[in-house]
Scaffold this active site. Sequence first.
Site, PDB file in Angstrom:
ATOM      1  N   ASP A 184      58.003 -23.931  35.825  1.00  0.00           N
ATOM      2  CA  ASP A 184      58.546 -25.269  35.974  1.00  0.00           C
ATOM      3  C   ASP A 184      57.367 -25.830  37.300  1.00  0.00           C
ATOM      4  O   ASP A 184      56.864 -27.006  36.929  1.00  0.00           O
ATOM      5  CB  ASP A 184      59.676 -25.622  36.201  1.00  0.00           C
ATOM      6  CG  ASP A 184      60.659 -25.611  35.360  1.00  0.00           C
ATOM      7  OD1 ASP A 184      60.182 -25.679  34.315  1.00  0.00           O
ATOM      8  OD2 ASP A 184      61.973 -25.179  35.622  1.00  0.00           O
ATOM      9  N   LEU A 185      57.306 -25.183  38.202  1.00  0.00           N
ATOM     10  CA  LEU A 185      56.566 -25.771  39.350  1.00  0.00           C
ATOM     11  C   LEU A 185      55.144 -25.838  39.153  1.00  0.00           C
ATOM     12  O   LEU A 185      54.442 -26.967  39.228  1.00  0.00           O
ATOM     13  CB  LEU A 185      56.611 -24.846  40.762  1.00  0.00           C
ATOM     14  CG  LEU A 185      58.153 -25.181  41.215  1.00  0.00           C
ATOM     15  CD1 LEU A 185      58.219 -24.021  42.229  1.00  0.00           C
ATOM     16  CD2 LEU A 185      58.643 -26.616  41.751  1.00  0.00           C
TER      17      LEU A 185
END
Length: 411
Positions: A184-185
């Site tokens: 996600d990051l």
Amino acid sequence: MRNDTMRALDDILVLDLSRVLAGPWCTQMLSDLGAKVIKVEKPGAGDDTRGWGPPFLTDPATEEKGDAAYYLAANRGKHSVTIDMATPEGQELIRHLAAKADVLVENYKLGGLKKYGLDYDALKAVNPRLVYCSITGFGQTGPYAPRAGYDFMIQAMGGMMSVTGEKDALPGGGPQKAGIAIADLSTGLHAVIAILAALNQRHRTGRGQYIDLGLLDVQVSMMSNQAQTYLVGGKAPARAGNGHAAIVPYQAFPTQDGHLIIAVGNDGQFAKLAEVLGHPEWAADQRFILNRSRVEHREVLVPLLEAETRRFPSAHLLDALERRQIPCGPINTMDKVFDDPQAQARNLRQEVPHALAGTVPTVASPLRLSDSPVIYDRGPPLLGEHTEVVLGDLLGLDAPAVEALRAKGVV
């Protein structure tokens, strides 16, 4: 001449239709750079992560629980507007906002916004300059495109968990995810890069464009040297615990009172390490003299090193290694991270304003720009905190008009 009131993206308006982490991480970074980010949330509910706790921010006056730390981590500096996009009036409000926006970020499933008339083709018709970024698990094409994608499963499918964790043959071995939502990051960071590139392209052409980001694509690209090792050598890398497949010694080592990291990057550093540990003869040993030899004889060398590092308290060994400029470091818990002199010198903990708590701590942006620095003057918003202001300033709706929409459940 430096102008502290100027921010790199202070002329950019971002419409944020994303939630959870990848999209909000992207838009928080754009906000840090000065963009005005309008976060559109569902009335009465908001971003899922507002409830992903504990811990929760607590109202100092009433002791009532507010938003979760998870939400606070990815929504600094935004303006929260509540709009129910399932209603025709809500869709129209979002279309009007998109007509004024420079960037739109969304992370709905494939085709999720098309039924509302909020897909790229529909909004491009009202704003040809719009940079529209879609974040999904698997991108807009391919057999998996309709599937939902979550960080944990993407780490597994993208190869991350095949190289993370202790060796299979050792206790505790087997698949292991990273301690943070790395897929996600990383996707949020790649979204920022793509958006800035598209904005620069728009300077030349006057046109926006569509950005298709898939978590799986990003995770595979983040495998970097591990993926390239397979592509060149034809053999899939395996889990190596804290060791490094191509560098020795480069791992955690035991001490009298814990562990520390020693990261020897060249043969000269290894010679100095051998001296610190009382065995200068190791640097002349043909098994250890070159990194390629040390990799080949890893099973011999590492136990020898561990036997010596166990004789030292961590602080003593760290001091000795640092004096010889041998790369090393402690394995810090988060409290020790923020107590570290380097972290304090770099001001990695910041305080930002918050409508409920007065101020709330936040992790500093790593972006340090000399002429347009990040300014920590806007905290994470309460749900719908800016609905009236944004709809008034951008769409010209007066208070009675907003109240009428609120009465209908649109905002």
